[in-house]
Design a protein around this motif. Structure first.
Motif, PDB file in Angstrom:
ATOM      1  N   ASP A 349       0.770  -1.230   0.011  1.00 44.53           N
ATOM      2  CA  ASP A 349      -0.005  -0.128  -0.048  1.00 44.53           C
ATOM      3  C   ASP A 349       0.926   1.286  -0.064  1.00 44.53           C
ATOM      4  OD1 ASP A 349      -2.034   1.951   0.171  1.00 44.53           O
ATOM      5  OD2 ASP A 349      -2.360   1.441   2.369  1.00 44.53           O
ATOM      6  N   VAL A 363      -3.543  -2.796  -1.506  1.00 40.53           N
ATOM      7  CA  VAL A 363      -4.382  -2.811  -0.473  1.00 40.53           C
ATOM      8  C   VAL A 363      -5.370  -1.731  -0.761  1.00 40.53           C
ATOM      9  CG1 VAL A 363      -4.806  -1.883   2.157  1.00 40.53           C
ATOM     10  CG2 VAL A 363      -2.821  -3.549   1.227  1.00 40.53           C
ATOM     11  N   GLU A 365      -8.697  -0.349   1.399  1.00 38.36           N
ATOM     12  CA  GLU A 365      -9.298  -0.332   2.719  1.00 38.36           C
ATOM     13  C   GLU A 365     -10.704   0.078   2.534  1.00 38.36           C
ATOM     14  OE1 GLU A 365      -8.103  -0.710   5.747  1.00 38.36           O
ATOM     15  OE2 GLU A 365      -5.744  -0.722   5.235  1.00 38.36           O
ATOM     16  N   THR A 370      -7.352  -5.351   3.373  1.00 40.02           N
ATOM     17  CA  THR A 370      -6.661  -4.796   4.222  1.00 40.02           C
ATOM     18  C   THR A 370      -5.279  -5.729   4.039  1.00 40.02           C
ATOM     19  OG1 THR A 370      -7.385  -6.229   5.860  1.00 40.02           O
ATOM     20  CG2 THR A 370      -8.258  -3.942   5.900  1.00 40.02           C
ATOM     21  N   THR A 396      -1.890  -8.236  11.180  1.00 35.38           N
ATOM     22  CA  THR A 396      -1.254  -8.731  10.123  1.00 35.38           C
ATOM     23  C   THR A 396       0.194  -9.337  10.768  1.00 35.38           C
ATOM     24  OG1 THR A 396      -1.885  -6.653   9.117  1.00 35.38           O
ATOM     25  CG2 THR A 396       0.116  -7.352   8.290  1.00 35.38           C
TER      26      THR A 396
END
Length: 755
Positions: A349, A363, A365, A370, A396
């Motif tokens: 990201d 990514v 969101e 995510t 993560t």
């Protein structure tokens, strides 16, 4: 425009000019006495303003600040008619800048039009006219700014980018074309100057454009404040952002073609008190060199980073602040790993560079994609290597840890100040210490230093700062920045990386599993061969790649070094060599402390309980039969051996032959003794604690001071592969245990004679 009569200036000019100059000025000044006097170099605007300020007791105006409220109160027609510039306003007062404080018509007209009392400040008439143009007609100011500038062929190449004809930034469509040209010029100029980021900041006096080149911001231009809104709007349209929303941060992407070269841009806007700030990250994939060998690492750290890239499982982290090159290092590692023919998937990201042959996931969101969600799906795609752009949260981190424990190699980044702090950061996120100990295989902490421009660098003339004298010998030639057109006058061109590479071993895993402090983890990492960021930077200084000013700008001097007083007279190595003409000469290099600033010197370990085989003592033979030999010039031998019984025997043997012997029981103490005693030759065992023999060799051969220090390696392993590895690592000779004493002594003396 009304012709102003400035006979009222004559009393003031009489104090500044001679009678003859004033008489000639009255005859040759149809457009006004003030402008004619300045144009004829009879006086200056500053002198005129100072004299008028004393005469009328009025302040001199600051023309850089024009409030939007004051501009809205005074129409452009009134400002041009009376040659005034509105500065600030309140509910009862209007402040203006004027060059004629006697103009009563102006004062009455403004009071009537704005229903406010007028307060005057003084300014030069030419400067007022220029600021009127910039305030009420910014496109004219932009046109003048663009005149004479280098023109670039810039084109938006995103499919979603609107057509230029559709842009309506102002009510007059013709007025936005200069803004489009200005944005194109800012982008193209930044890309051509190798800028990594372009900053546009709205300030009270205008819009400032800064380029971040080689990690340092440089101001390149200042634009009228009225240009700010259409300028930001143009950039938002290029990146698909909402131009009507000026109260919330926004992020977008764009792609432009500059003279046929495609460049990706990452745009971020931030509302501020004086207007929106825009930062444009330039992602020039064509100039990105994705190779570990070209990152600028020294040989020792490069080998350790390559060792981490060759792992098959576990977590490898790259840490450092924003803009320290973490992504480039990870992508370079992926290129090395890709040669193994494995399945590589990344989740990022944003996706900064497109890599052929690698699946890259962006990514999102808003869509629920995510880092954690993407990582779960990636693990069902049978990956061998997974790159996670950044570990930000516990979810993560937990999934990445589980993936590494189930046979995947996971690469990721963290924002920490050094390598050891990565463990503390993972603990703070919420990962259990025993999982970190099992999963973490290595951490690379990184910073970037500017590289000296090779076209203009010059020998350094400034003395070495006191806190660095122990690390930088007087005999080494240093360089410093100068400045030339090639580097834009900065003295630097390009950047190189400095790293500290933590590689997990048994002791480090034990301390991590026990959740010990960062200092204790760093101590174990240094014992296993980790060099600090500052030491890597010093190596670049010694090699002439950067200078001391740049080193101290980026890195702080370690406290251990600051607390240690420099030695009065460092010991030197003397080496004799023969040049191309056959002439003999003596080379002197200072022995500088290296590891003492990192870890306190420890005494050699106490007696080991290991029983040595009798065959080892064959080296004693009959060598100790005679008396102790005395030589007029005793040479120093550093004996590095962890088995104390064998070390005692070897010490007695060498002292009997006239050598002065210094002992060390492990690799770290050995490096400390080399810095302290400057031995003439080293006898080095391969299998020693804390830092093995190959690690000691790597340190010695990576430092200019010990590059040619003779080293004889002893080992009980006699296979050809070990011998080849030792010699390729820089050893001068190799002896397998057991060995005869005369052979060892003869080899040492031969090495000393040759050097």
């Amino acid at each position: 425009m009304r012709q102003l009569h400035d006979d009222w200036l004559i009393p003031t000019l009489e104090t500044l000019l001679s009678a003859g100059d004033l008489a000639a000025l009255k005859l040759e000044a149809p457009d006004g006495l003030w402008d004619a006097a300045v144009r004829g170099n009879l006086t200056t605007n500053a002198d005129m303003l100072a004299a008028l300020s004393r005469r009328f007791r009025l302040p001199v105006a600051d023309l850089t600040g024009v409030s939007a409220a004051a501009r809205a109160l005074v129409p452009e027609s009134l400002a041009r008619k009376y040659r005034i510039l509105p500065l600030n306003s309140t509910d009862t007062v209007l402040e203006i800048a004027t060059s004629n404080p006697n103009d009563l018509d102006c004062e009455r007209a403004l009071e009537f039009a704005t229903a406010r009392a007028v307060r005057m400040q003084l300014a030069a008439p030419a400067e007022i006219l220029q600021r009127i143009e910039e305030t009420y007609r910014p496109e004219s100011a932009v046109e003048r700014l663009l005149d004479g500038m280098h023109q670039y062929d810039v084109e938006s190449v995103l499919e979603t980018a609107p057509d230029v004809g559709e842009l309506d930034l102002t009510s007059d469509n013709a007025s936005d074309r200069p803004i489009i040209r200005l944005v194109d010029h800012i982008l193209a100029e930044g890309i051509s100057q190798r800028a990594s980021d372009i900053h546009l900041e709205s300030q009270e006096g205008g819009v400032v454009v800064n380029y971040r080149i080689d990690g340092v911001l440089r101001q390149t231009m200042s634009l009228p404040r009225a240009v700010g809104i259409p300028l930001v709007s143009r950039i938002k349209i290029m990146s698909g952002l909402d131009i009507a929303d000026r109260l919330r941060p926004q992020d977008g992407r764009a792609r432009v073609s500059v003279n046929g070269k495609r460049v990706d841009l990452r745009i971020s806007t931030l509302p501020a008190s004086t207007g929106e700030k825009v930062v444009i990250r330039v992602l020039d994939g064509g100039s990105a060199t994705l190779s570990l060998a070209t990152l600028g690492l020294n040989d020792y750290d490069l080998r350790r980073v390559q060792q981490l890239a060759n792992l098959r499982e576990g977590i490898v982290l790259v840490t450092g602040p924003t803009g320290s090159g973490k992504t480039t290092t990870l992508y370079s590692a992926l290129r090395t790993i890709q040669a193994r023919g494995v399945n590589i998937v990344t989740v990022e990201d944003p996706v900064e560079y497109k890599l052929a042959g690698i699946v890259q996931v962006q990514v999102n969101e808003k869509a629920g994609l995510t880092f954690a969600a993407a990582l779960r799906s990636i693990l069902r795609q049978d990956p061998d290597v997974v790159l996670v752009g950044e570990i930000r949260d516990k979810e993560t981190a937990s999934i990445a840890t589980q993936a590494s424990l189930t046979g995947h190699l996971v690469l990721s980044t963290l924002h920490t100040i050094d390598a050891a702090s990565a463990v503390t950061r993972l603990l703070d996120i919420g990962i259990e210490s025993f999982k970190i100990a099992a999963a973490l295989k290595g951490v690379v902490a990184q910073r970037l230093l500017r590289r000296l421009c090779v076209a203009c660098r010059k020998p350094a003339t400034d003395p070495v700062p006191g806190e660095l004298r122990r690390r930088i010998p007087d005999s080494v030639e240093l360089f410093q920045a100068s400045g030339c057109p090639e580097c834009g006058g900065s003295g630097y061109r390009g950047r190189l990386a400095v790293t500290e590479v933590l590689i997990a071993d048994a002791e480090l895993e034990r301390r991590i599993g026990e959740a010990q402090t960062t200092d204790r983890i760093a101590e174990a990492a240094r014992a296993s061969g980790m060099r600090s960021l500052f030491d890597a930077g010093v190596d670049h200084v010694l090699n002439g790649l950067t200078d001391i000013d740049e080193l101290l700008r980026v890195l702080e001097v370690p406290q251990e070094v600051q607390a240690t007083k420099p030695a009065a007279e460092p010991r030197v190595h003397e080496r004799r060599s023969t040049d191309a003409n056959g002439d003999s000469r003596t080379m002197r290099t200072a022995a500088q402390p290296y590891y003492r600033a990192l870890t306190p010197a420890r005494p050699a370990p106490a007696q080991h309980q290991t029983q040595l085989p009798d065959s080892v003592f064959e080296l004693v033979d009959d060598a100790l039969g005679g008396g102790l030999k005395q030589t007029p010039d005793r040479r120093t031998v550093l004996l590095v051996e962890d088995e104390e019984p064998l070390r005692i025997v070897l010490r007695d043997l060498l002292e009997h032959d006239g050598f002065h012997v210094v002992e060390a029981g492990d690799g770290v103490v050995a490096l400390d003794e080399i810095d302290r005693t400057a031995p003439d030759v080293v006898v080095l065992d391969l299998n020693i604690p804390r830092l093995d023999g190959l690690g000691v060799l790597s340190h010695l051969r990576s430092r200019p001071q010990t590059l040619h220090l003779p080293v004889v390696v002893l080992t009980a392993k006699t296979d050809e592969e070990i011998e080849v590895q030792v010699l390729e690592s820089g050893a001068d000779d190799f002896l397998a245990k057991p060995f005869r004493p005369r052979a060892l002594v003869s080899r040492l003396k031969a090495l000393i004679r040759r050097t």
